[in-house]
Each structure stands twice: as C-alpha cells, then as structure tokens.
Design a protein around this motif. Structure first.
Motif, PDB file in Angstrom:
ATOM      1  N   VAL A 112       0.833  -1.205   0.000  1.00 35.79           N
ATOM      2  CA  VAL A 112       0.000   0.000   0.000  1.00 35.79           C
ATOM      3  C   VAL A 112       0.868   1.255   0.000  1.00 35.79           C
ATOM      4  O   VAL A 112       2.025   1.231   0.403  1.00 35.79           O
ATOM      5  CB  VAL A 112      -0.945   0.055   1.224  1.00 35.79           C
ATOM      6  N   GLU A 113       0.256   2.356  -0.419  1.00 39.36           N
ATOM      7  CA  GLU A 113       0.927   3.655  -0.367  1.00 39.36           C
ATOM      8  C   GLU A 113       0.424   4.417   0.851  1.00 39.36           C
ATOM      9  O   GLU A 113      -0.751   4.336   1.188  1.00 39.36           O
ATOM     10  CB  GLU A 113       0.599   4.458  -1.632  1.00 39.36           C
ATOM     11  N   ILE A 114       1.313   5.127   1.520  1.00 40.95           N
ATOM     12  CA  ILE A 114       0.879   5.985   2.634  1.00 40.95           C
ATOM     13  C   ILE A 114       1.446   7.377   2.410  1.00 40.95           C
ATOM     14  O   ILE A 114       2.645   7.614   2.582  1.00 40.95           O
ATOM     15  CB  ILE A 114       1.357   5.443   4.003  1.00 40.95           C
ATOM     16  N   ALA A 115       0.586   8.303   2.017  1.00 39.02           N
ATOM     17  CA  ALA A 115       1.026   9.661   1.698  1.00 39.02           C
ATOM     18  C   ALA A 115       1.552  10.362   2.944  1.00 39.02           C
ATOM     19  O   ALA A 115       0.993  10.213   4.026  1.00 39.02           O
ATOM     20  CB  ALA A 115      -0.135  10.444   1.106  1.00 39.02           C
ATOM     21  N   GLY A 116       2.622  11.116   2.782  1.00 40.64           N
ATOM     22  CA  GLY A 116       3.109  11.972   3.867  1.00 40.64           C
ATOM     23  C   GLY A 116       3.926  11.258   4.930  1.00 40.64           C
ATOM     24  O   GLY A 116       4.532  11.905   5.772  1.00 40.64           O
ATOM     25  N   VAL A 117       3.925   9.929   4.914  1.00 39.30           N
ATOM     26  CA  VAL A 117       4.708   9.193   5.910  1.00 39.30           C
ATOM     27  C   VAL A 117       5.957   8.671   5.200  1.00 39.30           C
ATOM     28  O   VAL A 117       5.845   7.882   4.265  1.00 39.30           O
ATOM     29  CB  VAL A 117       3.913   8.003   6.494  1.00 39.30           C
ATOM     30  N   THR A 118       7.122   9.134   5.611  1.00 41.83           N
ATOM     31  CA  THR A 118       8.325   8.715   4.900  1.00 41.83           C
ATOM     32  C   THR A 118       8.670   7.280   5.261  1.00 41.83           C
ATOM     33  O   THR A 118       8.362   6.795   6.341  1.00 41.83           O
ATOM     34  CB  THR A 118       9.536   9.602   5.245  1.00 41.83           C
ATOM     35  N   VAL A 153       5.925   6.405   1.872  1.00 45.15           N
ATOM     36  CA  VAL A 153       5.886   4.957   1.712  1.00 45.15           C
ATOM     37  C   VAL A 153       5.176   4.558   0.407  1.00 45.15           C
ATOM     38  O   VAL A 153       3.983   4.804   0.237  1.00 45.15           O
ATOM     39  CB  VAL A 153       5.159   4.294   2.905  1.00 45.15           C
ATOM     40  N   ASN A 154       5.938   4.002  -0.496  1.00 48.97           N
ATOM     41  CA  ASN A 154       5.439   3.450  -1.768  1.00 48.97           C
ATOM     42  C   ASN A 154       4.752   4.459  -2.695  1.00 48.97           C
ATOM     43  O   ASN A 154       4.254   4.077  -3.751  1.00 48.97           O
ATOM     44  CB  ASN A 154       4.479   2.279  -1.521  1.00 48.97           C
ATOM     45  N   GLU A 159       9.515  -3.720   0.174  1.00 49.65           N
ATOM     46  CA  GLU A 159       9.064  -4.763   1.099  1.00 49.65           C
ATOM     47  C   GLU A 159      10.266  -5.538   1.638  1.00 49.65           C
ATOM     48  O   GLU A 159      10.336  -5.856   2.820  1.00 49.65           O
ATOM     49  CB  GLU A 159       8.114  -5.745   0.391  1.00 49.65           C
TER      50      GLU A 159
END
Lengths: 247, 482
Positions: A88-94, A142-143, A155
């Motif tokens: 998954v992608e998580i915007a704003g979280v490096t 993240v991603n 991963e």
C-alpha cells in the motif's frame, strides 16, 4: 517453528482452506504453489492476522505459541513478516519514519530500548545500498509513486530491517521484470539464516530459479495435495496443475 | 464491519479532556438582547461614548440581517434572546491588576488546561492573555513587552487606554455589517486581545490568547485586533476550550489583522471547543470571522489553523492583499468526528500588483461527520501578476462521513496565474493492516497516517503548538474508520 494442523478457514460462508497441514522448521524455505483460487493468498493472510477470515477448525502453532490467538501487530512483533503482493501507499509518511516506528515497536516488545538515531541511520543506509535502492527512497512517502519493482524492493528492505523469523512472501514475483526479480531474490537469499524460515507463495516457478526452496507444496482446493523437493516445481512448470487436481 | 473497523472506531471515540466546569462566582446578565442590554454592557466595561454608538449601530444593522444559510451545515435555529451576553467572574476590582488578584479557581482552571499562568509569567517565553467567559482575567509579560513598545492587552483595556488606535483600526478590516455574525459580534463583543507592534519591532516572544467558555447559557463574543506597523513581525497563537454541556453554546468571534508596509503577522490557532457528544448533543457553535488586510507593500500574513473541536465550525480566515507584493497564506487542518460539522476555508482577495497567495487545506472526516472546504480566490482587474496556489486534500476515515470541496475562483485580470489541486483519499483497512503487520498498533497507525496527511500544515506551526496539535489530533480521532 511453524506447525499448521487441519486448518479450515472460511471467507463469509465459503470454505477456502479445507484442512491444510504444513510443518516448517527454522532455516527452511518452503514454496507454496498452486492454481488461482486454491487459497494461497488466504493462507498468507490468515498467518499474518488479517481481518475478514474465519478459522473454523484446526490450529497454528508458532514457536510453541498459539498464533491464531495473537493480533496482527503482536504476530509482527513476535517475528512474523508478510511481504505483500500489493504494497500500500501511505502519503506523507516517509519510509524512514515507518521503518523506525516499526523497528522500535518490535524492540519495545522484546524489552529493548529504542534504537539510537545514528545507529539506525547507518543500518538503514547499508541495507538500502544492499538492495541497490537509492537513499532518496528513504525520504519519500511509503510506496507513493513507486514502480511495481520499487514497491517489492521496499518490502524486502522492511524485511531486512525488521529481521523477522518467519517471512511470508505473497506472490512477491508478480509484476517484476527480470532485473527487479534478481535484486529481490538476492535480497531474500542474503537473509537466509539458520534461525529464519521462509514461506514463498507463488503461482509461477520463475521465482524458484532465483531462490531455491527446500520444499515445494502444491495447494489445490484448500489443501496441500502434493509435497516434494525443488524438482517438483519443474514438474509443475511442465505439466501444469491439472493432473494434480484430478488425482 | 470487520475487526479493524471496530478498532478504528474505538480509537476515534476518546473523551474530551477539557470538559470540566470551574466553580467561580460570576456576574451574569439576564438572557436576552436589546439596546438596554448593550448600553449596560458598554457601561459595565466603562467604555467611551464612541463605543456605545458603534455597538448600537451594529445592533441595528444586525436586526435587519437574515441568518446565513449558504453553508454546508445543518444548524438548529438559534434563539438569540435565550443567550446571556455577558458573564464575568466576580473579583474585587473590575479587572485584576496582577495575578495575585485573580480568583485562584480560575488560575487552577488554566493550570488544568496546561496553561499555568503564574509559572508562565516566570518561565516560558510566551506571553498569555487568558480570556474567561466574557472578560480577560490575566495578561502575562505585559511589562516586558512594554519595554519594546509592544501593546498586548485585553481589548476592553485598549478601548479605554488607546481609543485613537481603536477608532482608526476597529472594523477597518471586517466592517460592522460584513455578515450576520460579525454584526452581532460588533454589537455585543465583551473581550479579546489587542496587539500593536510598533514600527520596526520584531516582537521578542510569541503572543498567545487562551479562550475559555465556562458559564452555561452564555455566548462568547470575543474580538481580536492585531496591528503590525511598518517593518514589524509578530507571531500570535490562540487556543480554546469549553466544558462539556448538553446544550449548544455560541461562540461568534471576529479577528482583524492589519499588516502595514513590510510587516509580517503569523497567526496560529488550535481550536478545541467542546465538540458535543457521540450522539451530537451539545457542543460549541463556532461562527468566526477572521480577516487580515495586507495593507502595506511587501506585507505578509500567514494563517495556520488546526480545528478539532466544536459541534459546528463556520470559519474562513481570509487575506485581502491590498499592498503591492503582499503575500497571504492559509494552512489548515480541520478534523471532524462523530456528528461534528465543519465548513471552513479561506478567501484570498488579490488587489495589489504582484500579490501571492498559498492555500493548503487538509480536511479529515471520521464517524458520521461532514467536512467542507470552501474557498474563494479573487483577482480584481489590474491586480497584475497575481499568483495563487491552492491544494485541498480530504481524508476519509470510515464510510459514513463526507468531504466536500467548493473552490470558487473569480479572475478579472489576464496576467493572473491560478493553480488548484484537490485529492480525496481514505484510510483503508489495507493501510492499517500493513502498518499492524509491521508491528504498529492500530492507534499508532491511524495517528501516523493522519499526521503524515497533515505534515505540510503542522510544519507551519510554532514548535510547542505543533506537538500539541499532533496530540490533539490523536485524541480527536480516537475511534474512527467505519
């Protein structure tokens, strides 16, 4: 390390796993192969604690403990790692923030202090280089905007950082070109260790050219229908799955 | 719904921690609003005659105005005659001269809120004006600020002591008849903060006002006026809370900022009024008019807001970019949970040449809440080379909430450059599971995802406030994908 006995799992009212047995020792690599819809992803998800699956009978013992009793995060902290088929992608979280938070959650569970910031950076940079990833990836969300191959490498980076005991790779080879596949496989091979086991769930034999399994199991219609050594994968490649399902 | 969803719900449903009531003796006006009440109010505040005229003019205008209904909000009709327009803790004197004269119960209340006024005076480098119901109860660091010529005091004091500044600037940004709530505020405002930064002075510390509604059945109508004279700089912070009560309470504030040539005002808000309970009972109606006039050349105003509280928020901190090369910025995080409603955004009015504005708005909606961004970017003719960048992002937590975006753009100048970006996303079960599979608790995962979403805004807040805002966000969201 892992003992699955007569595991039966429903999704809704549909029975997906129908009395599955599997025994995995530390240091081993097991490949689970099988046709689409056989229950391969269900097995990965049930082992890692995803919601939405109902275990109706059977047991899973991990390091002597009842795995099914544990929440997803406790399983992770106890060393169960799932490399996702679709990260998954998580915007704003490096990436670097996630890795540090995850590492510290696991360390805390083990009664260790939080990782020193400098030590952490040194570690994460060396692991990043080993996977032929640009350091810039660490500071990206993240991603987010990662290519398929970059996501899968990411991963493996998480796996390398968290040093789990039981690694489950869910269709890790899907969507990878040959170069990315080689890098991912090198990453996994580098993590092979006496105290670590792998379960590789895959539809194709291709990945097994790069990561040589100790055992190959065929999952069809919710059960392991055949087990063997690495050579079984080649047989499957040649004959397909049909002959097993009819047996 | 799956186990994960339940977990998120649980996380979002944490209790409001500032909901206590302080037991102080108060002088409270009977409910109701008429010219006599306004005269009494003006008298009790010992105001010069011009203020009574100002208030009565506003009141008469207000009576002709209909209550606005254009916002994306469901508002129960408000009975303005059922509200008391003045409530003040009784003290020996009308205004306490020093902290020693402030009722210990009130000092205790602020201490519980994490704002120990007495210690603050000695330790932290933040000057605080504490407003309790209708009056300012304490302003710290006043003397130290006076040394550099900064005036930081309750606005009621400024009306008495600095009438020339009040006459010149009050309602010069938000006219009396600007809107229904601004007119009401002009008629009945009781206290608030006044700031004047003289020419060329960089205010040596953060200025802060903490608003607390304590009495029941009262409204808080505060008024803030900040004037940054040529070449000056000030950073101002505002925080708010209220006790937990079953009935709705009205908070209708007006904030006016004036930035002269080369001045820079940074205005940050962490709004945590009582949001009502899970069934939507009680909570503050937060109807606020905030506007800045970048009157001078090269002036700059930055609004940063973190809105987590209130049953209903209706608020559009705006910038009128009058001066050439002036800059307006708006950074906002608005969180709504349960049955909260927010209709918030900004207006950027480009009048001068080479003016620039930036809007970053983040809306987070959880439970059954509705969250609306409403913004206007207006470029008048001859506002040459005006530039605007707008980014509106909505994050949905669960499947029963709503996010709405209404960006209005009016451009009459061909050289203008306007950019608008908008996204809507959802905290998915997959994201949560992914984080949990890496060892994070669901609570930490939601907080990490939400903080990641808000990062662009949090980095605009002063350090201490950013930490508070992050913690508050965690609290407000405890319990939400559904």
């Amino acid at each position: 390390m892992l003992e699955i006995k007569e595991l039966t799992v429903n999704v809704g009212t549909k029975e997906i796993l129908k009395g599955l047995n599997l025994h995995v020792n530390a240091g081993e690599i097991h490949a689970i192969m099988g046709p689409n819809g056989a229950g391969k992803s269900t097995l990965s998800h049930v082992l890692s604690g995803k919601a939405g699956y109902e275990v109706t009978s059977g047991s899973v013992t991990y390091n002597g403990k009842d795995l099914l009793e544990m929440s997803a995060e406790i399983r992770a902290r106890e060393g169960v790692f799932l490399a996702f088929q679709y990260p998954v992608e998580i915007a704003g979280v490096t990436n670097v923030y996630l890795l540090k938070a995850a590492l510290n959650a696991i360390r805390k569970h083990k009664g260790l202090s939080e990782v020193d910031a400098m030590d952490f950076l040194t570690l994460v940079k060396s692991k990043t280089r080993a996977l032929e990833m640009d350091e810039k990836f660490l500071y990206r969300a993240v991603n987010e905007g990662f290519s398929g191959g970059e996501k899968k490498r990411n991963e493996i980076l998480q796996m390398a950082m968290l040093e789990p005991q039981l690694c489950i790779l869910d269709e890790t080879d899907s969507g990878l070109d040959i170069d990315a596949l080689r890098i991912v496989a090198d990453g996994v091979n580098a993590l092979r260790a006496e105290n670590r086991a792998f379960i590789m769930v895959t539809h194709y034999q291709r990945l097994l050219d790069y990561i040589k399994p100790d055992f190959v199991h065929v999952l069809a219609d919710g059960k392991i229908v055949k087990s063997g050594g690495a050579e079984l994968a080649l047989e499957l490649e040649e004959k397909g799955y049909g002959w097993l399902e009819q047996a | 719904m799956s186990a994960n969803n339940d977990e998120i719900h649980h996380l979002l449903n944490q209790d409001y921690k500032q909901g206590f009531v302080t037991d102080v003796q108060s002088e409270t006006f009977p409910a109701g609003l008429n010219e006599d009440i306004i005269a009494k109010l003006s008298k009790v505040k010992n105001e010069p005659a011009f203020m009574l005229d100002y208030r009565l003019k506003a009141f008469r205008h207000w009576q002709t105005m209909p209550s606005p209904d254009w916002a994306q909000l469901n508002i129960e009709p408000i009975d303005y005659q059922a509200i008391s327009y003045y409530s003040a803790p009784k003290s020996k004197d009308n205004a306490p001269k020093s902290l020693d004269e402030v009722d210990p119960e009130i000092l205790e209340a602020y201490k519980k809120l994490g704002i120990p006024l007495a210690e603050q005076e000695q330790l932290a480098g933040v000057a605080v004006d504490a407003v309790f119901d209708s009056v300012s109860v304490a302003t710290t660091f006043k003397h130290k600020l006076q040394e550099v010529g900064v005036i930081f005091c309750p606005i009621s004091e400024a009306i008495r002591e600095h009438p020339e500044l009040i006459k010149h600037y009050l309602s010069s940004v938000v006219p009396v008849g600007d809107n229904f709530f601004a007119a009401l505020n002009s008629a009945v405002f009781t206290d608030g903060s006044f700031v004047y930064i003289p020419k060329g002075v960089r205010c040596p510390m953060e200025l802060s006002t903490y608003f607390r509604i304590n009495a029941s059945n009262t409204g808080q109508f505060e008024r803030t006026l900040i004037i940054a004279d040529e070449g000056s700089y000030v950073s101002y912070l505002e925080g708010c809370s209220a006790p937990q009560r079953d009935e709705n309470q009205l908070h209708a504030a007006v904030v006016e900022l004036v930035a002269l040539n080369d001045a820079h005002i940074k205005y940050s808000t962490v709004q945590n009024w009582y949001p009502g309970d899970k069934e939507g009972k009680g909570g503050i109606y937060n109807f606020v008019t905030k506007r800045a006039d970048c009157r001078g050349e090269n002036s700059k105003v930055s609004w940063t807001q973190v809105e987590t509280g209130s049953a209903i928020t209706w608020k559009y901190p705006s910038c009128v970019l009058t001066g050439n090369n002036s800059v307006g910025e708006f950074y906002s995080v608005a969180v709504t949970n349960n049955l909260q409603q927010a209709d918030t955004g900004t207006k950027m009015i480009h009048i001068g040449k080479n003016t620039k504005s930036t809007i970053i708005a983040k809306g987070i909606s959880a439970g059954k809440a509705q969250n609306t961004y409403r913004g206007l970017v207006k470029v008048i003719k001859n506002a040459e080379n005006a530039r605007n960048y707008t980014q509106c992002d909505s994050l949905l937590v669960g499947d029963q909430c709503g996010a709405h975006t209404f960006p209005y753009v009016e451009v009459k100048e061909p050289t203008a450059q306007i950019e608008h970006e908008a996204t809507t996303s959802k905290i998915s079960e997959d994201q949560l599971f992914f984080c949990q599979q890496r060892g994070l608790s669901a609570e930490d995962a939601v907080s990490m995802i939400v903080n990641g979403f808000c990062k662009q805004v949090f980095k605009e807040l002063p350090m201490e406030f950013a930490v508070e805002a992050q913690a508050l966000l965690g609290l407000s969201l405890e319990g939400s994908v559904g």
